[in-house]
Design an enzyme around this catalytic site. Structure first.
Site, PDB file in Angstrom:
ATOM      1  N   LYS A  28      -7.560  46.556  64.173  1.00  0.00           N
ATOM      2  CA  LYS A  28      -6.305  45.879  64.533  1.00  0.00           C
ATOM      3  C   LYS A  28      -6.539  44.494  65.109  1.00  0.00           C
ATOM      4  O   LYS A  28      -5.797  43.556  64.820  1.00  0.00           O
ATOM      5  CB  LYS A  28      -5.494  46.730  65.512  1.00  0.00           C
ATOM      6  CG  LYS A  28      -6.096  46.841  66.904  1.00  0.00           C
ATOM      7  CD  LYS A  28      -5.636  48.075  67.611  1.00  0.00           C
ATOM      8  CE  LYS A  28      -6.421  49.243  67.167  1.00  0.00           C
ATOM      9  NZ  LYS A  28      -7.528  49.699  68.006  1.00  0.00           N
TER      10      LYS A  28
ATOM     11  N   GLY B 139      -2.640  54.777  64.009  1.00  0.00           N
ATOM     12  CA  GLY B 139      -3.483  55.827  63.432  1.00  0.00           C
ATOM     13  C   GLY B 139      -2.889  56.506  62.218  1.00  0.00           C
ATOM     14  O   GLY B 139      -2.645  55.874  61.184  1.00  0.00           O
TER      15      GLY B 139
ATOM     16  N   GLY C 231     -12.175  61.793  76.742  1.00  0.00           N
ATOM     17  CA  GLY C 231     -12.490  60.916  75.603  1.00  0.00           C
ATOM     18  C   GLY C 231     -11.290  60.153  75.067  1.00  0.00           C
ATOM     19  O   GLY C 231     -11.381  59.488  74.041  1.00  0.00           O
TER      20      GLY C 231
ATOM     21  N   GLU D  62     -11.595  54.746  77.073  1.00  0.00           N
ATOM     22  CA  GLU D  62     -12.978  54.261  77.019  1.00  0.00           C
ATOM     23  C   GLU D  62     -13.506  54.056  78.431  1.00  0.00           C
ATOM     24  O   GLU D  62     -12.728  53.949  79.384  1.00  0.00           O
ATOM     25  CB  GLU D  62     -13.011  52.920  76.303  1.00  0.00           C
ATOM     26  CG  GLU D  62     -12.194  52.918  75.040  1.00  0.00           C
ATOM     27  CD  GLU D  62     -12.985  52.510  73.816  1.00  0.00           C
ATOM     28  OE1 GLU D  62     -14.146  52.118  73.979  1.00  0.00           O
ATOM     29  OE2 GLU D  62     -12.420  52.607  72.722  1.00  0.00           O
TER      30      GLU D  62
ATOM     31  N   LYS E  85      -1.199  45.534  67.859  1.00  0.00           N
ATOM     32  CA  LYS E  85      -0.437  46.319  66.885  1.00  0.00           C
ATOM     33  C   LYS E  85       0.983  45.759  66.741  1.00  0.00           C
ATOM     34  O   LYS E  85       1.508  45.658  65.633  1.00  0.00           O
ATOM     35  CB  LYS E  85      -0.385  47.791  67.321  1.00  0.00           C
ATOM     36  CG  LYS E  85      -1.739  48.494  67.272  1.00  0.00           C
ATOM     37  CD  LYS E  85      -1.664  49.866  67.948  1.00  0.00           C
ATOM     38  CE  LYS E  85      -3.007  50.563  68.020  1.00  0.00           C
ATOM     39  NZ  LYS E  85      -3.026  51.711  68.944  1.00  0.00           N
TER      40      LYS E  85
ATOM     41  N   GLY F 133      -7.941  59.192  66.564  1.00  0.00           N
ATOM     42  CA  GLY F 133      -8.715  60.391  66.237  1.00  0.00           C
ATOM     43  C   GLY F 133      -9.311  60.296  64.847  1.00  0.00           C
ATOM     44  O   GLY F 133      -8.822  59.551  63.986  1.00  0.00           O
TER      45      GLY F 133
HETATM   46  N1  HSE Z   1      -7.107  53.158  71.715  1.00  0.00           N
HETATM   47  C1  HSE Z   1      -5.977  53.420  70.882  1.00  0.00           C
HETATM   48  C2  HSE Z   1      -5.008  54.325  71.598  1.00  0.00           C
HETATM   49  C3  HSE Z   1      -6.294  54.055  69.561  1.00  0.00           C
HETATM   50  O1  HSE Z   1      -5.263  54.769  72.724  1.00  0.00           O
HETATM   51  O2  HSE Z   1      -3.952  54.577  71.050  1.00  0.00           O
HETATM   52  C4  HSE Z   1      -6.778  53.065  68.572  1.00  0.00           C
HETATM   53  O3  HSE Z   1      -5.835  52.071  68.357  1.00  0.00           O
END
Ligand code: HSE
Length: 427
Positions: free
Chosen positions: A105, A134, A187, A190, A205, A302
């Site tokens: 993205k 996603g 998880g 990060e 996004k 995911g």
């Molecule tokens: N880190 C993003 C989220 C997923 O927590 O939605 C990948 O864009």
């Protein structure tokens, strides 16, 4: 049967999911799509990881040049993330006439103009469903499903990490710090959570989605962005009592006055469809002039959900002879004729701490009145240990700059009153 060769750059979570779907569903796609999609090559520095996923030794490439010069590779999937190497590899693939499918993205948000130019020049496809939300097919919906419409509004929960944290704070009354730690343990977040919790991920996004929805370039720099790091459990609890649920919303609106794009924590009424989108789930709620309201809901991250978006792009590219590009003039900057609205309209939730004596409320009410701000509801909470009282209120729809001006004037009253929280509200 037509054979399509795929190379996957990066076998991390998403690359691994993509490899799994392509290999497990190969016969299914032969039967349903009349195309044989074969993974011809992978680029993964960690050979052990590639081998553990079942990639044959002779399919592990040593460098990008091997992939872009391979005549058996038709489609290159970029899932390495980041900017520098990804940009170089994607451009190399496009310049070699390979179609590219990317989940990146940040790369697409910042460089889509450059990538699309290279794709068109080389008659290659460029697909990016997995870059936003996603497994939720929002890009295809915007490019195809709702093309008939002038879209006036798009509101989304498009970051799963922050939705998980805010849902947990709401359900358990826990602090931001505790919920972030739990999200990291599971998880979802990060080790360095900045991109998610400060709203960058959602803003990338939103820039992509609103460019598609509004048919004009909406650069990242035009997106107003505020993250969730300052959100307190007290505000979530008080909002809940007043009938609201807090979400990190990405909002894009288009009207004759211009375009507004913003990402910020937002209270939504508990009966709004977005209020029911919890945990790490994502959703986008669109309004088009013909279709009315449409909501898409699902997993925004995911291995398999994001792999689903990537493989759907691969199938689209493999089964269409014409490439499909974005519907707007894809330039680095916004078109100079487009007006972006920074003084947007919203309702607001505020928490103030004030001295508990006669005349204070009148002073505050005067400031609101002078700034054209009208209050819908106000609650005075029990006094704190220092004798001061919290006031929690929700306003009618007003202008952002009027609220900022009122907040500055209230804060200038110093010990008498202070604004602790300002959150926007969707009613
Ligand atoms: N880190 C993003 C989220 C997923 O927590 O939605 C990948 O864009």
């Amino acid at each position: 049967m037509k054979k399509i060769g795929v190379a996957i750059l990066g076998l991390g979570v998403v690359g691994g999911g993509t490899y799994q779907i392509l290999t497990e569903h190969r016969e299914f796609y032969q039967r349903t799509q009349d195309v044989d999609i074969v993974v011809e090559s992978v680029l993964e520095l960690n050979r052990e990881r590639a081998l553990s996923l079942g990639v044959p030794e002779d399919k592990i490439a040593s460098n990008i040049a091997e992939i872009v010069s391979d005549p058996d590779v038709n489609i290159v999937v970029e899932v390495i993330g980041g900017i520098d190497a990804a940009r170089e590899f994607v451009l190399a693939a496009l310049n070699a006439g390979k179609t590219v499918v990317t989940s990146n993205k940040e790369l697409f948000c910042k460089y889509s103009h450059e990538l699309e130019r290279a794709a068109k020049r080389n008659n290659a496809g460029l697909y990016f469903e997995a870059s936003c939300v996603g497994g939720v097919p929002i890009i295809r919906t915007l490019l195809d499903g709702v093309q008939a419409n002038v879209i006036s509004s798009m509101m989304g929960i498009i970051n799963g990490t922050t939705n998980y944290i805010l849902s947990k704070m709401t359900d358990e009354g826990s602090s931001y710090e505790d919920c972030l730690k739990e999200a990291q343990r599971l998880g979802y977040a990060e080790a360095n959570p900045t991109a998610d919790v400060e709203g960058f991920d959602a803003a990338y996004k939103l820039s992509i989605l609103s460019s598609l929805a509004f048919h004009t370039k909406v650069p990242f720099s035009k997106v107003f962005r505020e993250g969730i790091t300052g959100v307190s459990k007290e505000d979530i609890a008080d909002g809940k009592t007043m009938g609201y649920v807090l979400k990190l919303l990405a909002i894009g609106k288009q009207s004759p006055e211009g375009i507004e794009v913003r990402v910020h924590p937002t209270f939504v009424r508990k009966d709004h469809p977005l209020a029911a989108v919890n945990d790490s789930f994502n959703a986008v709620y669109l309004t088009g002039d013909s279709v009315g309201d449409v909501m898409l809901y699902g997993r925004g991250a995911g291995a398999l959900p994001t792999g689903s978006a990537i493989v759907s792009d691969i199938i689209y590219a493999a089964t269409h002879s014409e490439n499909k590009y974005s519907t707007f003039k894809n330039t680095a900057n916004a078109d100079k004729d487009v007006k972006f609205i920074s003084d947007f309209k919203s309702a607001y939730y505020m928490r103030l701490t004030v001295e508990d004596r006669a005349g204070i409320l009148a002073k505050i009410a005067t400031i609101f009145s002078k700034n054209g701000i009208s209050i819908v509801e106000m609650v005075q909470k029990p006094a704190r240990a220092d004798g001061k009282v919290p006031l929690v209120l929700v306003t009618h729809e007003t202008k952002e700059l009027a609220v900022r001006s009122a907040v500055a004037k209230i804060d200038a009253l110093e010990e008498i009153a202070h604004v602790d929280t300002v959150l926007r509200v969707v009613t």
